[in-house]
Design a protein around this motif. Structure first.
Motif, mmCIF file in Angstrom:
data_model
loop_
_atom_site.group_PDB
_atom_site.id
_atom_site.type_symbol
_atom_site.label_atom_id
_atom_site.label_comp_id
_atom_site.label_asym_id
_atom_site.label_seq_id
_atom_site.Cartn_x
_atom_site.Cartn_y
_atom_site.Cartn_z
ATOM 1 N N VAL A 6 -15.465 -2.109 -5.645
ATOM 2 C CA VAL A 6 -14.703 -1.215 -6.522
ATOM 3 C C VAL A 6 -13.564 -1.976 -7.194
ATOM 4 C CG1 VAL A 6 -13.201 0.814 -6.591
ATOM 5 C CG2 VAL A 6 -15.296 0.856 -5.220
ATOM 6 N N ALA A 7 -12.836 -2.782 -6.399
ATOM 7 C CA ALA A 7 -11.696 -3.525 -6.936
ATOM 8 C C ALA A 7 -12.134 -4.553 -7.976
ATOM 9 C CB ALA A 7 -10.949 -4.214 -5.791
ATOM 10 N N VAL A 8 -13.234 -5.259 -7.706
ATOM 11 C CA VAL A 8 -13.723 -6.270 -8.652
ATOM 12 C C VAL A 8 -14.195 -5.607 -9.939
ATOM 13 C CG1 VAL A 8 -15.528 -7.987 -9.063
ATOM 14 C CG2 VAL A 8 -14.316 -7.947 -6.875
ATOM 15 N N ALA A 9 -14.908 -4.498 -9.822
ATOM 16 C CA ALA A 9 -15.358 -3.780 -11.013
ATOM 17 C C ALA A 9 -14.165 -3.329 -11.849
ATOM 18 C CB ALA A 9 -16.205 -2.568 -10.604
ATOM 19 N N ALA A 10 -13.111 -2.879 -11.178
ATOM 20 C CA ALA A 10 -11.911 -2.441 -11.902
ATOM 21 C C ALA A 10 -11.258 -3.596 -12.646
ATOM 22 C CB ALA A 10 -10.917 -1.819 -10.923
ATOM 23 N N ILE B 277 0.841 -1.201 0.000
ATOM 24 C CA ILE B 277 0.000 0.000 0.000
ATOM 25 C C ILE B 277 0.873 1.246 0.000
ATOM 26 C CG2 ILE B 277 -1.614 1.366 1.389
ATOM 27 C CD1 ILE B 277 -2.926 -1.234 2.281
ATOM 28 N N GLY B 278 1.927 1.217 0.829
ATOM 29 C CA GLY B 278 2.853 2.348 0.856
ATOM 30 C C GLY B 278 3.502 2.594 -0.495
ATOM 31 N N ASP B 279 3.885 1.512 -1.161
ATOM 32 C CA ASP B 279 4.502 1.654 -2.488
ATOM 33 C C ASP B 279 3.507 2.252 -3.489
ATOM 34 O OD1 ASP B 279 6.813 0.548 -1.485
ATOM 35 O OD2 ASP B 279 6.364 -1.483 -2.184
ATOM 36 N N TYR B 280 2.243 1.816 -3.417
ATOM 37 C CA TYR B 280 1.221 2.357 -4.308
ATOM 38 C C TYR B 280 0.983 3.837 -4.036
ATOM 39 C CZ TYR B 280 -0.883 -1.233 -7.301
ATOM 40 O OH TYR B 280 -1.127 -2.125 -8.312
ATOM 41 N N VAL B 281 0.882 4.198 -2.747
ATOM 42 C CA VAL B 281 0.649 5.599 -2.382
ATOM 43 C C VAL B 281 1.760 6.480 -2.939
ATOM 44 C CG1 VAL B 281 0.601 7.210 -0.432
ATOM 45 C CG2 VAL B 281 -0.741 5.100 -0.343
ATOM 46 N N LEU C 125 -4.896 0.029 -5.564
ATOM 47 C CA LEU C 125 -4.818 0.474 -4.178
ATOM 48 C C LEU C 125 -6.071 0.061 -3.415
ATOM 49 C CD1 LEU C 125 -3.351 2.048 -1.968
ATOM 50 C CD2 LEU C 125 -4.377 4.148 -2.869
ATOM 51 N N ALA C 126 -7.236 0.163 -4.057
ATOM 52 C CA ALA C 126 -8.484 -0.273 -3.420
ATOM 53 C C ALA C 126 -8.446 -1.771 -3.116
ATOM 54 C CB ALA C 126 -9.674 0.047 -4.316
ATOM 55 N N GLY C 127 -7.892 -2.563 -4.039
ATOM 56 C CA GLY C 127 -7.777 -4.000 -3.807
ATOM 57 C C GLY C 127 -6.872 -4.319 -2.640
ATOM 58 N N LEU C 128 -5.759 -3.604 -2.543
ATOM 59 C CA LEU C 128 -4.844 -3.809 -1.421
ATOM 60 C C LEU C 128 -5.515 -3.443 -0.103
ATOM 61 C CD1 LEU C 128 -1.538 -2.392 -2.958
ATOM 62 C CD2 LEU C 128 -1.952 -4.766 -2.299
#
Length: 490
Positions: free
Chosen positions: A183-187, A136-140, A318-321
């Motif tokens: 949100v993650a599944v839709a993506a 998550i930190g890496d994504y942010v 990021l939402a998935g994480l």
């Protein structure tokens, strides 16, 4: 049916080898909020555990076994999880409590088997959030959110905020998890539509072939052994779904909702695995995404740079994480709660708040996870340790199903596993194979997990096994079996 089980457990006397029977006040201070989750929230929980694995991690299996090797590994690991989930569906209707795998193994394999299983599950659910918070930190940082960089402030913020939501209440927590997961599944579905427009079958087998590897060819560039080495990465499409039964004590009608939620979540995960694997690999080629930290974004961008769709998928990653991080914190707290309530771990860890949340069971693992993340920054190593613990628990839970089917064929089973012992036997064999495969991927992580196991077993052997709480539901359920066996002998 769940109420019948609870009533039956209340009638069981204290276990003869347990010096502390607990008592009504003891259990009243360790009570979860019942009826907080129906089948939809449980299904969302099952998908939330896993969904981050679709966005990254699985693709490293391409580097270990090529497209063919990872494809076969994913099919085999999918079969393992399907067989395990159907076995757990039966077990969770027999004993719908927060103990999950520990409770099943406690009845089938005794206190040692229960502790071994529960400890393996704890290793998975404490280490996995610590790994994911680093991702998550890496994504942010990569997304440039608020100018933050990956480091301990981001890790601390994640643990504080999301543990706070869990302390607020389980119903609120699971609804939050469902929303983020949706949100993650839709993506993922939107990603697949975009990626399939660029699909090229020739890219599936473009990884260079190692001529020295036994059985190597364009589909198995790393040879037959590459299939085995890819096992842990095939697991990433499903890792964590087995944690749904940990919510049984807080579920609405767990006997009906638990098998339904497990089956639907497994079906959704299998579909997501199929479309994500083919879409990401075929869009830019297996070689291009095999070591990417964000393979879905690489699959969309190629050499052309960011697009509106790739940016959307990046944010959705990021939402998935967050969904997986949040739900795994929940799972770890419930397994810790059950083991603590029964005396396998310090009993204070199972105390619940006025909102019926195990506050120490949430805060203590969170503190450990934060410390590990801040001190090491090595998410891959911690996730490999978590996978090692997971494979041990899978083997023991599958074995528990086999033992109970053989030893107690007359036990009331509101839901019966399709295929019976054959199904759980397949899960058992594949779980042992996956356990061995972890040594091929990261033997240091496997030995670290074994060291943690050794310390935990020493604590159990010299202290906690002499201080078990006989009135804990999982212990009473095991005592019921012992009492019935004794009556049969008499």
């Amino acid at each position: 049916m769940a109420d019948d089980v609870a009533a039956r457990l209340k009638a069981v006397p204290a276990a003869p080898d347990s010096p502390d029977g607990g008592g009504d006040d003891y259990l009243e201070r360790r009570t979860l909020r019942r009826g907080s989750a129906g089948w939809l929230l449980l299904t969302g929980l099952g998908v939330a555990y896993v969904v981050s694995g679709d966005f990254s991690g699985w693709n490293v299996g391409l580097d270990k076994g090529g497209f063919g090797g990872l494809a076969i590994a994913t099919i085999l690991m999918g079969a393992m999880y399907a067989c395990l989930v159907f076995s757990l569906a039966e077990l969770s209707t027999i004993l719908p409590t927060a103990g999950g795998g520990y409770g099943f193994a406690r009845r089938a394999l005794g206190p040692w088997g229960g502790f071994l299983t529960g400890t393996a599950i704890l290793i998975e659910y404490i280490l996995a959030p610590a790994a994911i918070v680093i991702f998550i930190g890496d994504y942010v940082e990569s997304l440039g959110l608020f100018g933050l960089t990956s480091g301990w402030p981001v890790y601390l913020g994640c643990f504080v905020i999301f543990i706070g939501v869990h302390l607020w209440g389980v119903g609120e927590a699971l609804r939050f998890s469902l929303a983020v997961t949706a949100v993650a599944v839709a993506a993922l579905l939107i990603f697949a539509i975009g990626a399939f427009t660029e699909f090229n079958a020739d890219g599936l087998n473009d990884i260079p072939v190692d001529p020295q590897a036994f059985g190597s060819n364009s589909w198995l560039p790393l040879g037959v052994l590459g299939i085995w080495a890819a096992f842990p990465f095939g697991m990433w499409f499903f890792l964590g779904v087995e944690g749904v039964p940990l919510a049984a004590e807080e579920a609405t009608d767990p006997v009906r909702s638990m098998p339904k939620a497990l089956a639907i979540s497994m079906g959704i995960l299998a579909l997501l695995a199929l479309i994500t694997f083919f879409a990401a690999t075929g869009a830019q080629g297996a070689d291009a995404v095999k070591t990417a930290g964000n393979p879905l974004v690489v699959a969309l961008e190629g050499d052309g740079g960011p697009t509106a769709l790739s940016r959307f998928v990046n944010y959705a990653g990021l939402a998935g994480l967050v969904a997986s991080f949040f739900s795994l914190i929940y799972a770890g707290s419930r397994q810790l709660f059950a083991l603590s309530r029964a005396g396998y771990l310090p009993r204070s860890l199972s105390l619940t708040s006025k909102r019926k949340a195990p506050y120490l069971g949430l805060v203590i693992p969170g503190a450990i996870g934060f410390a590990l993340a801040a001190a090491t920054g090595n998410g891959a190593r911690m996730l490999n340790i978590a996978v090692f613990g997971a494979t041990i628990s899978y083997a023991l839970m599958a074995l528990s199903h086999i033992v109970l089917r053989r030893r107690e064929p007359g036990l009331e089973r509101p839901y019966r596993t399709p295929g019976g012992m054959l199904t759980s036997s397949v899960a058992f064999v594949l779980a042992l194979s996956a356990l061995v495969a972890t040594f091929l991927v990261d033997k240091d992580a496997a030995f670290i997990a074994l060291a943690v196991y050794a310390v935990a077993l020493a604590y159990f052997a010299f202290y906690s096994r002499h201080h078990l709480v006989a009135s804990a539901p999982e212990e009473e359920f095991a005592a019921l079996a012992e009492a019935e066996a004794e009556l049969t002998r008499d």
